[in-house]
Design an enzyme around this catalytic site. Structure first.
Site, PDB file in Angstrom:
ATOM      1  N   TYR A   4      -0.663  -0.469   9.894  1.00 28.11           N
ATOM      2  CA  TYR A   4      -0.873  -0.928   8.555  1.00 28.11           C
ATOM      3  C   TYR A   4       0.273  -0.413   7.674  1.00 28.11           C
ATOM      4  O   TYR A   4       0.807  -1.303   6.880  1.00 28.11           O
ATOM      5  CB  TYR A   4      -2.465  -0.152   8.139  1.00 28.11           C
ATOM      6  CG  TYR A   4      -2.529  -0.538   6.576  1.00 28.11           C
ATOM      7  CD1 TYR A   4      -3.027  -1.760   6.406  1.00 28.11           C
ATOM      8  CD2 TYR A   4      -2.758   0.283   5.682  1.00 28.11           C
ATOM      9  CE1 TYR A   4      -3.543  -1.852   4.941  1.00 28.11           C
ATOM     10  CE2 TYR A   4      -2.669   0.251   4.311  1.00 28.11           C
ATOM     11  CZ  TYR A   4      -3.410  -0.989   4.036  1.00 28.11           C
ATOM     12  OH  TYR A   4      -3.954  -1.428   2.777  1.00 28.11           O
ATOM     13  N   LYS A  25       2.653  -3.077   5.516  1.00 24.64           N
ATOM     14  CA  LYS A  25       2.659  -3.158   4.161  1.00 24.64           C
ATOM     15  C   LYS A  25       4.052  -2.762   3.727  1.00 24.64           C
ATOM     16  O   LYS A  25       4.398  -3.164   2.651  1.00 24.64           O
ATOM     17  CB  LYS A  25       1.481  -1.742   3.668  1.00 24.64           C
ATOM     18  CG  LYS A  25       0.159  -2.322   3.854  1.00 24.64           C
ATOM     19  CD  LYS A  25       0.124  -3.891   3.197  1.00 24.64           C
ATOM     20  CE  LYS A  25      -1.338  -4.192   2.994  1.00 24.64           C
ATOM     21  NZ  LYS A  25      -1.630  -5.447   2.249  1.00 24.64           N
ATOM     22  N   SER A  40       0.746  -1.072  -0.022  1.00 27.20           N
ATOM     23  CA  SER A  40       0.033   0.038   0.015  1.00 27.20           C
ATOM     24  C   SER A  40       0.807   1.252   0.026  1.00 27.20           C
ATOM     25  O   SER A  40       2.154   1.361   0.623  1.00 27.20           O
ATOM     26  CB  SER A  40      -0.781  -0.039   1.160  1.00 27.20           C
ATOM     27  OG  SER A  40      -1.572   1.216   1.252  1.00 27.20           O
TER      28      SER A  40
END
Length: 304
Positions: free
Chosen positions: A165, A169, A152
């Site tokens: 997150y 990622k 991401s």
């Protein structure tokens, strides 16, 4: 030139979500036999009480394709190996894995709990390792295979309220590079996709301010099915010379993302003191400093 995955078996984790569903159906359309893995929980990890992977399997079979559903968790060693075993038991082989399973627990870093940290790391980073590790011996023995991991721009560039997150990622990118280096001798490749798409992940974006509503409106233009063609290509033999790359896919746009390399350097024969660093090194290096950008600041144009 038609991409043909006939005779290949692939695993798509998170295969019942918008992006995963599109990838699973596209893989089957290209001729692959597909394991659709999804544990059937909400975005925050709560049980939904159903088996959403079955719906994707039914869609694939109705179109004449081959698919089976699997609901094991990628976040454990045992669960991930059961996912790979589902491909071997049903199709006799495994040729590609698409590490797409995901969860969100957004919180500002200074408020983030241990559980919010662990739950996201477990699915995104540990899950990517466990699934990939489960497939690796089979890829090695047959001297072929493709790993396709979802990263991401939250990790590649940055975002607010996503320390868990973003860390996971960006870790996936480093893991992919290491897999590529270790498996290259066996003709196995490993690449990443950073998808921009409206899905259950982006469906949780806040819409309290005008800026937030505009951001959501941009995301809603980005169809989840647009991610699938790149994934199918990377799983195919036409991608045999594509390895250790990071692509972003945004509507009809494909970007090759940069990877960390030295930008500038300074040297002194006498060695550095803290004072010399402040007086000479930092002023010389400062023109290459990155601003504190978020993903939307860097990729700010409307999707095409």
């Amino acid at each position: 030139m038609k991409i043909d995955l006939g005779g290949k078996a692939v695993v798509v984790t998170g295969g019942a979500g918008a992006i995963g569903r599109g990838i699973a159906i596209a893989m089957a359309r290209a001729g692959a036999s597909v394991v659709v893995n999804d544990i059937g929980v909400s975005l925050s990890g709560e049980s939904g009480g159903g088996t959403p992977a079955d719906s994707v399997v039914e869609t694939i079979r109705a179109a004449g394709g081959k698919a089976v559903a699997n609901s094991d968790s990628v976040s454990t060693w045992q669960g991930a190996h059961k996912v790979i075993a589902a491909a071997l038991d049903n199709f006799g082989r495994i040729d590609a894995v698409i590490n797409n399973a995901g969860t969100l627990q957004d919180r500002m870093f200074f408020r983030m709990s241990e559980e919010e940290w662990r739950s996201v790391i477990d699915v995104h980073l540990r899950g990517t390792f466990f699934i990939s590790r489960g497939a690796a011996p089979h890829f090695k023995d047959q001297e072929s295979g493709a790993f396709i991991h979802m990263t991401s721009t939250s990790g590649l560039i940055g975002n607010l309220g996503q320390a868990n997150y973003s860390a996971a990622k960006l870790g996936v990118v480093a893991l992919s590079k290491s897999i590529a280096l270790d498996m290259e001798r066996f003709n196995v490749r490993s690449n990443c996709i950073a998808p921009f798409a409206w899905s259950r992940m982006t469906n949780s974006l806040p819409t309290e301010t005008e800026e937030q509503r505009e951001r959501v409106a941009r995301f809603q233009k980005m169809e989840a099915d647009k991610i699938a063609p790149m994934a199918v290509f990377l799983a195919s033999e036409q991608a045999k010379d594509v390895n250790a790359q990071v692509f972003a896919v945004r509507a009809n746009e494909i970007m090759l993302m940069g990877q960390a390399r030295p930008l500038r350097s300074v040297h002194t024969a006498e060695g550095w003191t803290p004072e010399a660093v402040a007086q000479h090194a930092i002023p010389a290096l400062r023109p290459g400093f990155y601003p504190l950008h978020r993903s939307s600041d860097v990729i700010s144009w409307d999707p095409v």
